[in-house]
Design a protein around this motif. Sequence first.
Motif, PDB file in Angstrom:
ATOM      1  N   SER A 327     125.555  59.966 129.871  1.00 42.89           N
ATOM      2  CA  SER A 327     124.863  59.042 128.943  1.00 42.89           C
ATOM      3  C   SER A 327     125.662  57.756 128.769  1.00 42.89           C
ATOM      4  O   SER A 327     125.862  57.265 127.650  1.00 42.89           O
ATOM      5  N   PHE A 328     126.143  57.236 129.875  1.00 45.60           N
ATOM      6  CA  PHE A 328     126.996  56.039 129.858  1.00 45.60           C
ATOM      7  C   PHE A 328     126.179  54.802 129.519  1.00 45.60           C
ATOM      8  O   PHE A 328     125.123  54.556 130.095  1.00 45.60           O
ATOM      9  N   ASP A 329     126.667  53.995 128.575  1.00 47.35           N
ATOM     10  CA  ASP A 329     126.009  52.759 128.154  1.00 47.35           C
ATOM     11  C   ASP A 329     127.052  51.641 128.141  1.00 47.35           C
ATOM     12  O   ASP A 329     127.806  51.504 127.172  1.00 47.35           O
ATOM     13  N   PRO A 330     127.157  50.854 129.214  1.00 49.52           N
ATOM     14  CA  PRO A 330     128.199  49.822 129.273  1.00 49.52           C
ATOM     15  C   PRO A 330     128.087  48.786 128.163  1.00 49.52           C
ATOM     16  O   PRO A 330     129.113  48.289 127.670  1.00 49.52           O
ATOM     17  N   SER A 359     134.982  56.781 133.984  1.00 51.77           N
ATOM     18  CA  SER A 359     135.477  56.675 135.356  1.00 51.77           C
ATOM     19  C   SER A 359     135.822  55.223 135.645  1.00 51.77           C
ATOM     20  O   SER A 359     135.417  54.314 134.905  1.00 51.77           O
ATOM     21  N   ASN A 360     136.551  54.988 136.723  1.00 53.32           N
ATOM     22  CA  ASN A 360     136.924  53.617 137.044  1.00 53.32           C
ATOM     23  C   ASN A 360     135.695  52.766 137.336  1.00 53.32           C
ATOM     24  O   ASN A 360     135.622  51.594 136.923  1.00 53.32           O
ATOM     25  N   ALA A 361     134.708  53.339 138.015  1.00 52.47           N
ATOM     26  CA  ALA A 361     133.483  52.590 138.304  1.00 52.47           C
ATOM     27  C   ALA A 361     132.796  52.180 137.010  1.00 52.47           C
ATOM     28  O   ALA A 361     132.271  51.051 136.885  1.00 52.47           O
ATOM     29  N   GLN A 362     132.790  53.059 136.020  1.00 51.78           N
ATOM     30  CA  GLN A 362     132.192  52.734 134.721  1.00 51.78           C
ATOM     31  C   GLN A 362     132.997  51.660 133.995  1.00 51.78           C
ATOM     32  O   GLN A 362     132.431  50.777 133.344  1.00 51.78           O
ATOM     33  N   ARG A 363     134.316  51.700 134.141  1.00 51.53           N
ATOM     34  CA  ARG A 363     135.147  50.663 133.498  1.00 51.53           C
ATOM     35  C   ARG A 363     134.865  49.288 134.106  1.00 51.53           C
ATOM     36  O   ARG A 363     134.893  48.273 133.404  1.00 51.53           O
ATOM     37  N   GLN A 364     134.601  49.253 135.420  1.00 56.10           N
ATOM     38  CA  GLN A 364     134.282  47.968 136.050  1.00 56.10           C
ATOM     39  C   GLN A 364     132.952  47.423 135.519  1.00 56.10           C
ATOM     40  O   GLN A 364     132.799  46.205 135.324  1.00 56.10           O
ATOM     41  N   GLU A 365     132.012  48.317 135.261  1.00 53.76           N
ATOM     42  CA  GLU A 365     130.755  47.882 134.644  1.00 53.76           C
ATOM     43  C   GLU A 365     130.995  47.337 133.244  1.00 53.76           C
ATOM     44  O   GLU A 365     130.386  46.344 132.826  1.00 53.76           O
ATOM     45  N   ILE A 366     131.868  47.981 132.498  1.00 51.78           N
ATOM     46  CA  ILE A 366     132.183  47.516 131.138  1.00 51.78           C
ATOM     47  C   ILE A 366     132.804  46.126 131.190  1.00 51.78           C
ATOM     48  O   ILE A 366     132.464  45.249 130.379  1.00 51.78           O
ATOM     49  N   ARG A 367     133.701  45.893 132.158  1.00 49.46           N
ATOM     50  CA  ARG A 367     134.329  44.566 132.294  1.00 49.46           C
ATOM     51  C   ARG A 367     133.263  43.488 132.509  1.00 49.46           C
ATOM     52  O   ARG A 367     133.295  42.431 131.869  1.00 49.46           O
ATOM     53  N   GLN A 368     132.339  43.753 133.413  1.00 50.10           N
ATOM     54  CA  GLN A 368     131.297  42.765 133.711  1.00 50.10           C
ATOM     55  C   GLN A 368     130.368  42.551 132.524  1.00 50.10           C
ATOM     56  O   GLN A 368     130.024  41.415 132.182  1.00 50.10           O
ATOM     57  N   THR A 369     129.983  43.651 131.909  1.00 49.97           N
ATOM     58  CA  THR A 369     129.071  43.571 130.765  1.00 49.97           C
ATOM     59  C   THR A 369     129.726  42.851 129.592  1.00 49.97           C
ATOM     60  O   THR A 369     129.069  42.075 128.872  1.00 49.97           O
ATOM     61  N   PHE A 370     131.016  43.110 129.372  1.00 45.96           N
ATOM     62  CA  PHE A 370     131.770  42.449 128.293  1.00 45.96           C
ATOM     63  C   PHE A 370     131.699  40.926 128.469  1.00 45.96           C
ATOM     64  O   PHE A 370     131.473  40.184 127.500  1.00 45.96           O
ATOM     65  N   LYS A 371     131.869  40.463 129.711  1.00 45.47           N
ATOM     66  CA  LYS A 371     131.846  39.022 129.965  1.00 45.47           C
ATOM     67  C   LYS A 371     130.427  38.465 129.836  1.00 45.47           C
ATOM     68  O   LYS A 371     130.221  37.387 129.250  1.00 45.47           O
ATOM     69  N   SER A 372     129.444  39.168 130.355  1.00 44.75           N
ATOM     70  CA  SER A 372     128.072  38.643 130.320  1.00 44.75           C
ATOM     71  C   SER A 372     127.490  38.672 128.906  1.00 44.75           C
ATOM     72  O   SER A 372     126.730  37.782 128.517  1.00 44.75           O
ATOM     73  N   LEU A 373     127.830  39.699 128.113  1.00 38.39           N
ATOM     74  CA  LEU A 373     127.305  39.803 126.741  1.00 38.39           C
ATOM     75  C   LEU A 373     128.036  38.912 125.759  1.00 38.39           C
ATOM     76  O   LEU A 373     127.440  38.303 124.879  1.00 38.39           O
TER      77      LEU A 373
END
Length: 637
Positions: A327-330, A359-373
């Motif tokens: 239930s990952f929600d970046p 996971s590392n792949a999920q952390r990379q999504e969080i990084r991108q989402t953090f910048k875009s949001l």
Amino acid sequence: LGTLLLKNVALCFSGSDKETILDLVTSRSNAQRQEIIAAYKSSFGQDLIEDLKYELTGKFERLIVSLMRTPAYHDAKEIHDAVKGAGTNEKCLIEIMASRNNKQIHEMVEAYKDAYGSDIEEDIIADTSGHFKKMLVVLLQRSIQSTDLYAAGEEQWGTDEAKFIMILGNRSVTHLRMVFDEYEKITELSIEDSIKNELSGDFETLMLAVVQCIRSVPMFFARRLYKSMKGLGTADNTLIRIMISRSEIDMLDIRECFRLRYEKSLYNMIKDDTSGDYKRTLLNLCGGDDDLAGEFFPEAAQIAYKMWEISSMTKVQLRPTVRPASSFDPAADAQALRKAMKGFGTDEDAIIDIVAQRSNAQRQEIRQTFKSLLGRDLMKDLKSELSKNLERLIIGLMLSPAEFDAKMMRKAMEGAGTDEHALIEILVTRSNEEIHAMNAAYQAGYKKSLEEAIQSETSGHFCRILVSLVQGAREEGPADLERANADAQELADACNAESDDMEMKFMSILCTRSFPHLRKVFQEFVRCSNKDIEQIIKKEMSGDVKNAFYAIVCSVKNQPSYFADRLYKAMKGLGTDDRALIRIMVSRCEIDLFNIRKEFKDTHDVSLHEFIQVETMIGDTSGDYRKTLLMLCGGED
């Protein structure tokens, strides 16, 4: 035995001549000591053991008095001490019950009843529980039954432990060795790996001990002796028990297995770890120093060959400790991280709970989402809010694996001095694909090729080894048996060449062949040379070249075990090598940290979780760094 001998024994007590006592006792067999006890009482009307207890003290007294007991009564006393009083000495129970043959078990049972007036089985049952208790009881019985091992194998763990207990507890050693080989062919897993994957606690330790004794009793005791002396303090009861119980059975084989596994003689380890008359007695029992020896004894050569054969046959199932969150929600994670860093103070717990459980792949999504949001750079925000080791650990987790490896290589080479161990660890253990990605990340991040950086910071054969590895051109695929035999012979021939030629030949094979192929090469090397490849590297090479080749061999043999050893060295002694600790925990948590945990416990008799908890207390006043490491570790073993 003669009047003169008895007079010598009696004269020892007039001035407590410890040297004479230890020389007399250690130069006689156990059967002869029993005759001395009887003759002493007949001649002087006194109990020799009681007189020894009165005259001697401490560990020396324990050792001498124990030598005077028969093997059966000595084992009986050890079992009695293990189950009576406060707590249970499970390690003692495991060691004795797993290693004794049917005759020894039967004699111990009778001696226990005679000495203590109670039934050994009843006392063990009263002091243990669960499957651990059941296996101990089965080992006490030693009845022969016919059962199918694979039917109770890994696919049925949890529903059929009792059947598996009966098999390992009752079938003959010869039969089980053959069954283990068949099991590995069918499942591509060793019995040991199945046990480590599916069991835990004392039951796991007992089952592993039984399997180890089935494979090689001398190697089992070599491991036990090493564990009794390594690190701070000595487990003297274990050391005494093994030296006494094996001195008239297989001490020569144990000595050779010890040298094979630990690249140091048992004699010298005892010499370095003990003192006084206690040390002299142990060294007399040991019987000699093997460090000057070259080739294997036949028993050790067979064991070394078999170890490589098992390594080449088994396929380790790598198991991570960090998995993708369900239930990952970046977007939600990005908002939660911003909230944790916004305003006065930082909510480290919230940051840790998110970063360490994705996971590392999920952390990379969080990084991108953090910048875009939010229009902010998450890495910069984390660096500004966190500090010291916690910051290094969290930032390491947020980098991609390639970025992290590139940064670790950079850190190992920047500033005064080079961390050669870090360079070796990374380049030896990464796949071709991982090395290519790391090269690209290094070039992008530091505007310089990694190969150029290595060449500017290292030199000589060591530099050439690293440059060879950083190409990411290691062969892939299974062993070529004909070529493996040829490679093994080339390595054996190189051992007689000049140092430079030897190192170049070793590099041409160890740095280029696939790991499966090298396992077969190292196995055949034993046959060609009657020596082990690790022993040759330790004896014939030095410095960083030796460390690099040795790391390759260890990684080929058992990579999780290699990392377990690196983690132990990072934390043991004064101060913790936090950079190494962070590097391994971050880079392996999504690959094989569960396997590393199991190897750590098996080798060091303490769980990785507990070791981290104890060793990181100093300097981590908030506990956040330790908490994050323990979350990555994934649990207690």
